[in-house]
Design an enzyme around this catalytic site. Structure first.
Site, short mmCIF file in Angstrom:
data_model
loop_
_atom_site.label_atom_id
_atom_site.label_comp_id
_atom_site.label_asym_id
_atom_site.label_seq_id
_atom_site.Cartn_x
_atom_site.Cartn_y
_atom_site.Cartn_z
N ARG A 168 0.84 -1.21 0.00
CA ARG A 168 0.00 0.00 0.00
C ARG A 168 0.87 1.26 0.00
NH1 ARG A 168 -0.35 4.64 2.79
NH2 ARG A 168 -0.02 3.52 4.75
N ASP A 169 1.56 1.52 1.10
CA ASP A 169 2.35 2.75 1.21
C ASP A 169 3.50 2.73 0.20
OD1 ASP A 169 3.16 5.19 2.19
OD2 ASP A 169 3.36 4.55 4.26
N HIS A 201 4.86 4.29 12.82
CA HIS A 201 4.98 4.20 11.36
C HIS A 201 6.02 5.24 10.95
CE1 HIS A 201 2.85 3.90 7.27
NE2 HIS A 201 3.47 5.07 7.14
N HIS A 243 8.77 6.83 8.51
CA HIS A 243 9.44 6.92 7.21
C HIS A 243 10.91 7.21 7.51
CE1 HIS A 243 6.06 6.83 4.21
NE2 HIS A 243 5.39 6.86 5.35
N CYS A 270 4.38 9.35 0.54
CA CYS A 270 2.98 9.75 0.42
C CYS A 270 2.86 10.73 -0.73
CB CYS A 270 2.51 10.39 1.73
SG CYS A 270 0.85 11.05 1.61
N ASN A 290 9.18 4.17 3.59
CA ASN A 290 9.07 3.74 4.98
C ASN A 290 10.38 3.12 5.43
OD1 ASN A 290 6.23 3.48 3.75
ND2 ASN A 290 5.88 3.47 5.94
P1 HMG Z 1 -12.82 14.33 -2.76
O1 HMG Z 1 -12.45 14.64 -4.18
O2 HMG Z 1 -12.96 15.46 -1.79
O3 HMG Z 1 -14.11 13.40 -2.67
O4 HMG Z 1 -11.76 13.32 -2.22
P2 HMG Z 1 -15.57 13.54 -3.10
O5 HMG Z 1 -16.37 12.88 -2.03
O6 HMG Z 1 -15.90 14.96 -3.49
O7 HMG Z 1 -15.63 12.64 -4.39
C1 HMG Z 1 -14.99 12.99 -5.61
C2 HMG Z 1 -15.05 11.81 -6.55
O8 HMG Z 1 -14.32 10.71 -6.02
C3 HMG Z 1 -16.46 11.28 -6.77
O9 HMG Z 1 -16.47 10.71 -8.07
C4 HMG Z 1 -16.56 10.17 -5.75
O10 HMG Z 1 -17.52 9.21 -6.08
C5 HMG Z 1 -15.19 9.57 -5.81
P3 HMG Z 1 -17.04 11.49 -9.35
O11 HMG Z 1 -18.43 11.85 -8.99
O12 HMG Z 1 -16.14 12.70 -9.51
O13 HMG Z 1 -16.89 10.49 -10.45
N1 HMG Z 1 -14.78 8.93 -4.55
C6 HMG Z 1 -14.33 7.67 -4.47
N2 HMG Z 1 -14.13 6.72 -5.38
C7 HMG Z 1 -13.68 5.53 -4.95
N3 HMG Z 1 -13.39 5.26 -3.65
C8 HMG Z 1 -13.58 6.20 -2.72
C9 HMG Z 1 -14.07 7.46 -3.11
N4 HMG Z 1 -14.36 8.58 -2.43
C10 HMG Z 1 -14.81 9.47 -3.33
N5 HMG Z 1 -13.28 5.93 -1.44
C11 HMG Z 1 -11.05 11.50 -0.80
C12 HMG Z 1 -11.81 12.82 -0.88
C13 HMG Z 1 -10.88 11.18 0.66
C14 HMG Z 1 -11.85 10.44 -1.51
C15 HMG Z 1 -9.70 11.68 -1.52
O14 HMG Z 1 -9.07 12.78 -0.98
C16 HMG Z 1 -8.79 10.49 -1.39
O15 HMG Z 1 -9.08 9.41 -1.89
N6 HMG Z 1 -7.64 10.68 -0.71
C17 HMG Z 1 -6.70 9.58 -0.47
C18 HMG Z 1 -5.30 10.10 -0.52
C19 HMG Z 1 -4.34 8.98 -0.18
O16 HMG Z 1 -4.60 7.81 -0.39
N7 HMG Z 1 -3.19 9.38 0.41
C20 HMG Z 1 -2.19 8.44 0.78
C21 HMG Z 1 -2.56 7.60 1.98
S1 HMG Z 1 -2.21 8.38 3.52
C22 HMG Z 1 -0.55 8.06 3.80
O17 HMG Z 1 0.14 7.60 2.93
C23 HMG Z 1 -0.02 8.31 5.17
C24 HMG Z 1 0.18 7.01 5.97
O18 HMG Z 1 1.07 6.15 5.30
C25 HMG Z 1 0.73 7.33 7.36
C26 HMG Z 1 1.96 8.27 7.35
O19 HMG Z 1 2.95 7.95 6.65
O20 HMG Z 1 1.89 9.27 8.03
C27 HMG Z 1 -1.15 6.27 6.16
MG MG Z 2 3.22 6.30 5.35
#
Ligand code: HMG
Ligand code: MG
Length: 303
Positions: free
Chosen positions: A13-14, A205, A207, A238, A247
């Protein structure tokens, strides 16, 4: 204090979410199988996030049913839409993700911290209804420093951790998203956290941007923490944290635990080889120190 250390492998995933080169499902599954074969049995496999935001993991629903049976697999879920997609394929361990920094939360999930917690409350409720035996993790990113907003105080992290616990998460994973913290900061944050969060529900967690991740693990171990995330091959970063390196490499963590007498029971050479196909497909050489050493040793002394 327990000598058993839990490793949650987050490479699939990450490790992959940030990679631009599309990686076919079959290759992801081979990577995951190699991790399992090496002895890892808790693996964060993918994310049910918006495919527009993280195209690399848009295949989550297609891949999930093909995962091997046995290990504990989890997936990121950001909202109710993600939950519905995850439940449809039977995901029983979900990871919600917010942050200690408002600026990062907005960039990463387009919500304020409070908005994210409101959304998560509904997600946890819906999840528990369908998966009463399920497991919920709550990530708190940028727990030490935010790439957009600077230093974070421990009390900001503790406040979010308490709210996550209130909405019913089973554990919190504390993210040094941009890999800048050092052991003294880990000590300060851990002491503050443990006033309010049971020690058994805290995971770190780290990095490894500046090479301090292992020192931070050592510090956390000394304070009694026994759960760490890591990524095979040190893959990762990220997409919404510019400059963040991968990581902590699982190979480095496993080697360190082994030499500390905390026997993680992992086949080190299999682990060192697990990420090679993916690394080569994205055009990167192996770069974890222990991974490089294992691979070099295996050439001179094949096993
Ligand atoms: P948004 O654009 O504000 O969402 O995104 P929305 O609700 O306005 O929806 C926009 C469009 O996305 C719509 O589709 C929704 O249906 C669709 P459209 O009408 O335009 O065709 N949609 C989805 N589709 C599939 N699955 C879903 C979903 N939700 C909405 N779940 C949202 C808000 C949260 C969805 C977006 O910002 C997002 O997906 N963000 C994820 C970012 C991400 O994955 N970042 C990396 C992970 S975090 C990380 O790495 C840190 C970590 O490792 C810890 C650390 O290191 O600190 C965990
Ligand atoms: Mg991370």
């Amino acid at each position: 204090m327990s000598d058993k250390v839990r490793i949650v492998e987050v490479g699939p995933r990450d490790g992959l979410q940030n990679e631009k080169t599309p990686i076919p499902i079959e290759m992801k599954l081979r990577f995951i199988q190699s991790l399992v074969d090496a002895g890892l049995h808790e693996i964060e496999a993918t994310s049910f996030v918006s495919p527009k935001w993280v195209p690399q993991l848009s295949d989550a629903a297609e891949m999930w049913p093909q995962l091997p049976v046995g290990p504990k697999f989890s997936a990121l879920v950001p909202n109710l839409k993600g939950l519905a997609r995850a439940l449809e394929v039977g995901v029983s361990r979900i990871a919600l993700f917010t942050a200690a920094s408002e600026a990062f939360t907005l960039k990463n999930i387009n919500m304020s911290i409070d908005q994210s917690l409101d959304v998560f409350e509904d997600v946890v409720c819906g999840f528990r209804e369908k998966m009463p035996q399920g497991w919920v993790r709550g990530y708190i990113s940028t727990a030490f420093e935010c790439p957009y907003g600077g230093r974070i105080e421990p009390k900001q992290v503790v406040a979010v951790a308490k709210k996550l616990r209130d909405i019913g998460v089973d554990e919190v994973s504390i993210g040094d998203t941009i890999g800048v913290a050092g052991p003294e900061e880990v000590k300060a944050l851990t002491s503050a956290l443990l006033n309010d969060v049971p020690i058994g529900s805290v995971t770190y967690h780290f990095h490894d941007t500046y090479g301090t991740a292992i020192a931070n693990v050592a510090q956390a171990l000394e304070l009694g923490i026994r759960s760490f995330d890591s990524s095979a091959g040190g893959l990762g970063g990220c997409p919404y944290a510019p400059g963040a390196a991968g990581n902590l490499a699982t190979e480095d963590l496993v080697y360190f635990l082994d030499r500390t007498g905390l026997q993680p029971n992992i086949d080190k050479l299999r682990l060192a080889r697990a990420s090679l196909e993916i690394l080569s497909s994205i055009g990167r050489p192996p770069f974890g120190k222990a991974q490089l050493a294992q691979l070099a040793a295996s050439e001179t002394c094949p096993r």
